[in-house]
Design an enzyme around this catalytic site. Structure first.
Site, PDB file in Angstrom:
ATOM      1  N   TYR A 132      54.469  -1.814  -9.124  1.00  0.00           N
ATOM      2  CA  TYR A 132      54.148  -3.357  -9.071  1.00  0.00           C
ATOM      3  C   TYR A 132      53.995  -3.746 -10.414  1.00  0.00           C
ATOM      4  O   TYR A 132      52.770  -3.247 -10.964  1.00  0.00           O
ATOM      5  CB  TYR A 132      53.333  -3.488  -8.129  1.00  0.00           C
ATOM      6  CG  TYR A 132      53.006  -5.190  -7.960  1.00  0.00           C
ATOM      7  CD1 TYR A 132      53.794  -6.172  -8.355  1.00  0.00           C
ATOM      8  CD2 TYR A 132      51.683  -5.374  -7.068  1.00  0.00           C
ATOM      9  CE1 TYR A 132      53.123  -7.442  -8.206  1.00  0.00           C
ATOM     10  CE2 TYR A 132      51.339  -6.721  -6.988  1.00  0.00           C
ATOM     11  CZ  TYR A 132      52.186  -7.531  -7.377  1.00  0.00           C
ATOM     12  OH  TYR A 132      51.754  -8.993  -7.059  1.00  0.00           O
ATOM     13  N   LYS A 160      58.582  -3.704  -7.759  1.00  0.00           N
ATOM     14  CA  LYS A 160      58.240  -5.293  -7.283  1.00  0.00           C
ATOM     15  C   LYS A 160      58.107  -5.673  -8.764  1.00  0.00           C
ATOM     16  O   LYS A 160      57.106  -5.527  -9.361  1.00  0.00           O
ATOM     17  CB  LYS A 160      57.392  -5.320  -6.411  1.00  0.00           C
ATOM     18  CG  LYS A 160      56.933  -6.866  -6.157  1.00  0.00           C
ATOM     19  CD  LYS A 160      55.390  -6.805  -5.441  1.00  0.00           C
ATOM     20  CE  LYS A 160      55.247  -8.394  -5.243  1.00  0.00           C
ATOM     21  NZ  LYS A 160      53.928  -8.496  -4.404  1.00  0.00           N
TER      22      LYS A 160
END
EC number: 4.3.3.7
Length: 291
Positions: A132, A160
């Protein structure tokens, strides 16, 4: 396995405590509305203000409620590598399908430190890991070159990306290879992200508009960007209004307007201003979600 629209689940509260019954109802609702996966205890799930036990309970309850019908990507990030290892191992033990691990925030590791951190998490369990990268919150930006080195590890499977830089999709495909999964972390740019080669979005707005965002992502994956754009235009005022103040506060208010959950958040976050409430309401009406 991890494609399409996956809501970054809110964590419902009632009178300061976890509201697990509402959480279970939300899981059922999301599956019924066509969400392609569920992502508990990330930023939108208020992970910074959950106790360690609460964090574990939320992951366990979402995994049980989903019952294998859609994949569950458990938030498992920390700026303390040992704590992140504990979270990844817990996610694996209770049956999550992958772990979402944010770049370590506050202590500003170098790119070498990022490699060491994610390598330790890769090696601690057999669970797939999704990086992330959100430099606006973590104050550290994983470079495409660093990501490429981590992509060589078999269980570092994707990212992400919440950088807001659509050129990153191409850069990361070059360094990580075409099979490295790229998911948007920004609702307002998710359509363009997919056009550059992304395969889905871990979405805040999907907490309140899961069917529309599932349809938008399906259209993108089918190459029907015109249909996807019409849905994105319908949702854009809501995307923007939700993020005027912290996004999880905005989306919890929107959900409360549809009787999905309480708007309650934990300090230091506070309720939306009246001005922002009016804009969220207007976004809900523009999207056709509220009269």
């Amino acid at each position: 396995m991890f494609k399409g629209s996956m809501p970054a689940l809110v964590t419902p509260f009632r009178n300061g405590e976890l509201d697990l019954e509402t959480l279970k109802k939300l899981v059922e609702w999301h599956i019924g509305e066509g969400s392609n996966g569920l992502v508990p205890v990330g930023t939108t799930g208020e992970s910074p203000t959950l106790t360690h036990k609460e964090h574990e309970v939320v992951v366990e309850e979402v995994v049980k409620a989903a019952a294998g019908r859609v994949p569950v990507i458990a938030g498992a990030g920390s700026n303390n590598t040992l704590e992140a290892i504990r979270l990844v191992r817990h996610a694996e033990a209770v049956g999550a399908d992958a772990a979402l691990v944010v770049t370590p925030y506050y202590n500003k590791p170098t790119q070498s430190g990022l490699i060491a951190h994610f390598t330790a998490l890769h090696d601690c369990a057999d669970l797939p890991i999704i990086i992330y990268n959100i430099p606006g919150r973590s104050v550290v930006d994983m470079s495409p070159e660093t990501m490429g080195k981590l992509a060589e590890l078999p269980r570092i499977i994707g990212v992400k990306d919440a950088t807001g830089d659509l050129a990153r999709v191409c850069d990361q495909r070059s360094t990580c290879g075409p099979d490295f999964m790229q998911l948007s972390g920004e609702d307002a740019t998710a359509h363009g992200f997919n056009a550059q080669g992304g395969v889905g979005c871990i979405s805040v707005t999907a907490n309140v508009a899961p069917k529309l965002l599932s349809q938008m992502q399906a259209a993108c994956l089918a190459g029907d960007y015109a249909t996807a754009l019409s849905i994105q235009d319908r949702l854009m005022p809501l995307h923007k209004a939700i993020f005027i103040e912290p996004g999880l506060v905005g989306v919890k208010y929107a959900m409360s307007q549809l009787d999905l959950c309480s708007e309650e958040v934990r300090l230091p976050l506070t309720a939306l201003s009246d001005e922002t409430r009016a804009l969220v309401d207007a976004g809900l009406r523009h999207a056709g979600l509220m009269n």
